[in-house]
Design a protein around this motif. Sequence first.
Motif, PDB file in Angstrom:
ATOM      1  N   TYR A   1      76.313  25.327  89.313  1.00 46.77           N
ATOM      2  CA  TYR A   1      75.230  26.222  88.910  1.00 46.77           C
ATOM      3  C   TYR A   1      75.791  27.414  88.133  1.00 46.77           C
ATOM      4  O   TYR A   1      76.841  27.959  88.459  1.00 46.77           O
ATOM      5  CB  TYR A   1      74.463  26.735  90.123  1.00 46.77           C
ATOM      6  N   ARG A   2      75.042  27.822  87.116  1.00 43.04           N
ATOM      7  CA  ARG A   2      75.451  28.959  86.283  1.00 43.04           C
ATOM      8  C   ARG A   2      74.243  29.883  86.114  1.00 43.04           C
ATOM      9  O   ARG A   2      73.486  29.780  85.148  1.00 43.04           O
ATOM     10  CB  ARG A   2      75.937  28.461  84.928  1.00 43.04           C
ATOM     11  N   PHE A   3      74.049  30.764  87.086  1.00 44.39           N
ATOM     12  CA  PHE A   3      72.911  31.676  87.056  1.00 44.39           C
ATOM     13  C   PHE A   3      73.361  33.062  86.602  1.00 44.39           C
ATOM     14  O   PHE A   3      73.730  33.906  87.409  1.00 44.39           O
ATOM     15  CB  PHE A   3      72.250  31.742  88.432  1.00 44.39           C
ATOM     16  N   VAL A   4      73.332  33.246  85.296  1.00 48.31           N
ATOM     17  CA  VAL A   4      73.649  34.548  84.719  1.00 48.31           C
ATOM     18  C   VAL A   4      72.440  34.958  83.886  1.00 48.31           C
ATOM     19  O   VAL A   4      71.413  35.341  84.425  1.00 48.31           O
ATOM     20  CB  VAL A   4      74.931  34.493  83.864  1.00 48.31           C
TER      21      VAL A   4
ATOM     22  N   PRO B   1      72.903  31.717  95.469  1.00 49.36           N
ATOM     23  CA  PRO B   1      74.065  32.616  95.367  1.00 49.36           C
ATOM     24  C   PRO B   1      75.354  31.929  94.947  1.00 49.36           C
ATOM     25  O   PRO B   1      76.243  32.588  94.397  1.00 49.36           O
ATOM     26  CB  PRO B   1      74.174  33.194  96.785  1.00 49.36           C
TER      27      PRO B   1
ATOM     28  N   ARG C   1      65.556  37.307  88.294  1.00 48.44           N
ATOM     29  CA  ARG C   1      66.544  37.742  89.280  1.00 48.44           C
ATOM     30  C   ARG C   1      66.175  37.274  90.687  1.00 48.44           C
ATOM     31  O   ARG C   1      67.048  36.882  91.475  1.00 48.44           O
ATOM     32  CB  ARG C   1      66.674  39.276  89.264  1.00 48.44           C
TER      33      ARG C   1
ATOM     34  N   ILE D   1      75.926  32.478  91.186  1.00 46.02           N
ATOM     35  CA  ILE D   1      75.887  33.829  90.617  1.00 46.02           C
ATOM     36  C   ILE D   1      77.301  34.405  90.581  1.00 46.02           C
ATOM     37  O   ILE D   1      77.880  34.711  91.629  1.00 46.02           O
ATOM     38  CB  ILE D   1      74.981  34.760  91.444  1.00 46.02           C
TER      39      ILE D   1
ATOM     40  N   ASN E   1      81.022  25.736  94.476  1.00 48.99           N
ATOM     41  CA  ASN E   1      79.815  25.525  93.670  1.00 48.99           C
ATOM     42  C   ASN E   1      79.757  24.078  93.196  1.00 48.99           C
ATOM     43  O   ASN E   1      79.956  23.789  92.011  1.00 48.99           O
ATOM     44  CB  ASN E   1      79.851  26.497  92.476  1.00 48.99           C
TER      45      ASN E   1
ATOM     46  N   THR F   1      82.221  32.841  91.536  1.00 54.17           N
ATOM     47  CA  THR F   1      81.093  33.203  92.402  1.00 54.17           C
ATOM     48  C   THR F   1      81.504  33.574  93.819  1.00 54.17           C
ATOM     49  O   THR F   1      80.711  34.152  94.560  1.00 54.17           O
ATOM     50  CB  THR F   1      80.090  32.035  92.482  1.00 54.17           C
TER      51      THR F   1
ATOM     52  N   VAL G   1      67.172  33.531  90.736  1.00 49.47           N
ATOM     53  CA  VAL G   1      68.599  33.217  90.796  1.00 49.47           C
ATOM     54  C   VAL G   1      69.196  33.638  92.135  1.00 49.47           C
ATOM     55  O   VAL G   1      70.184  33.042  92.595  1.00 49.47           O
ATOM     56  CB  VAL G   1      69.382  33.871  89.631  1.00 49.47           C
ATOM     57  N   ASN G   2      68.622  34.650  92.767  1.00 45.75           N
ATOM     58  CA  ASN G   2      69.149  35.079  94.064  1.00 45.75           C
ATOM     59  C   ASN G   2      68.955  34.031  95.152  1.00 45.75           C
ATOM     60  O   ASN G   2      69.558  34.136  96.231  1.00 45.75           O
ATOM     61  CB  ASN G   2      68.488  36.397  94.491  1.00 45.75           C
TER      62      ASN G   2
END
Length: 489
Positions: A84-87, A258, A251, A261, A80, A76, A254-255
């Motif tokens: 977090y795993r925002f995909v 950051p 989106r 991401i 982190n 990212t 998740v933004n």
Amino acid sequence: MINLVKRLLNYKYSEYLILLAILVFGFTLRLYKIESPIADWHSWRQADTASVTRNFVDQGINLLYPTYHDISSIQTGSYNPRGYRFVEFPLYNFIHAILTKSIPFLTLEVWGRLLSAIFACSSALFIFLIAKDLIDKKTGILAAFFFLFIPYNIYFSRVILPEPLAICLGLAAIWIFILFIKTEKYAYLYLSALVFALSMLVKPFTFFYSVALIYLLWKKYGFGKLLDNGKLLIRLSIAMSIALLPFFVWRIWVNQHPTGIPHFNWAFNGDKIRFRPAFWRWIFGERLGYLILGIWGIVPFIYGILKKPKNFFPHFFFLGGILYVITFATASVRHDYYQTFLIPAVSLILACGTIYFWESKEFNRIFSRLLLIFSILMMLGIGAYQVKEYYKINHPEIIAAGQALDQIAQRDDLVVASYNGDTAFLYQTKRFGWPVVEESFATLIKKGAKYFVSVNFTDPDVAYLSERYKTVKKTNTYIIIDLASPIKK
């Protein structure tokens, strides 16, 4: 015997019996090495997906805050600490976790692969239904066969990745849309949009399947007639909003985080490879021509492209796939699993080409049919020869080291599992931590690192730490060092 075969083929429901046999055999093939640990081909990507599921199982399911075990800044660009795993929206992980918790006699890894295999067979069913409605039953049967038996797709539709679910949902959305086209019932339109929204939440790449939907609309109404139908345009606008809005909402969400991401701009054309000679070589030579079609599959594939069909749906479906590959040029070249989204269209074109070649009167039927059979067998054989390497566990030492550390460390201990940034090793430890030494050890220890584990004895970090901290366990394949126990001098 010949008469018996003819009677079976003329049986009213013979295509469903054949389809059932294809589905059962296709599912059975995907059971090969289903208990293998996540250390095979693309293990790093599978580990990231399975890691989210494991945290759902261990810590409870929270769809808005998916986490995995990598807390480094490698993926990212930022530290982190919560992992977090925002995909993609974690729908696959949700189903995976529910099954793992509900039926625990199968491991998390087995459930992940079973789940993907089930989605693959469901995709084959939808391919059959799509081809049956738009072309004919024979094409549907053959397309389902190719989808389930292309060796490349056998492997990549039994991995622990969200792609099989996304493809299944995308195909389901297309089939439901065809029902709308046939009946003009708007309930089908809205249901198709909802399923399409789910597919895009899982993997936004299925957006390119919309090229096929646009073709179906054009074939049904024509653009002129479509633009004159205000009521239909309003309904289509509502359906489009249903299909796209959830993705944009996700989106936006998740933004807000950051640090979770991963870098993704590189996927489009990060290395400027798009349309360069290497792009054509890798996508159409190595991947489509060699890995997927096994060279000889090009024969029925070309005939499927050139044949003037009853319906150009397969061509526009494949066009959407080509636009997808062009858009995500760098990712498509670097990672072969990105081409899984092409397989449904490729399967349909292969089926069309096979039937055309088989029934063609332009050539000597005996020789042309023998050539066709030989081409398909060679396609499957060459593909299998390449893909068999994907199943191998090339580094079993990371599994042994991970199991050893799991017996030593406390549940909440942070680990440095140095493996050049590959999270497959970290996943084996079942601990949060770092897959690479990205900072000084003093800094990592301040951030909570308790153990260092490595399978590379030539790594200078191993020699450095061995002199300064207590070695908890050492074998001829791995070493575990306690970073909380400095050696007194």
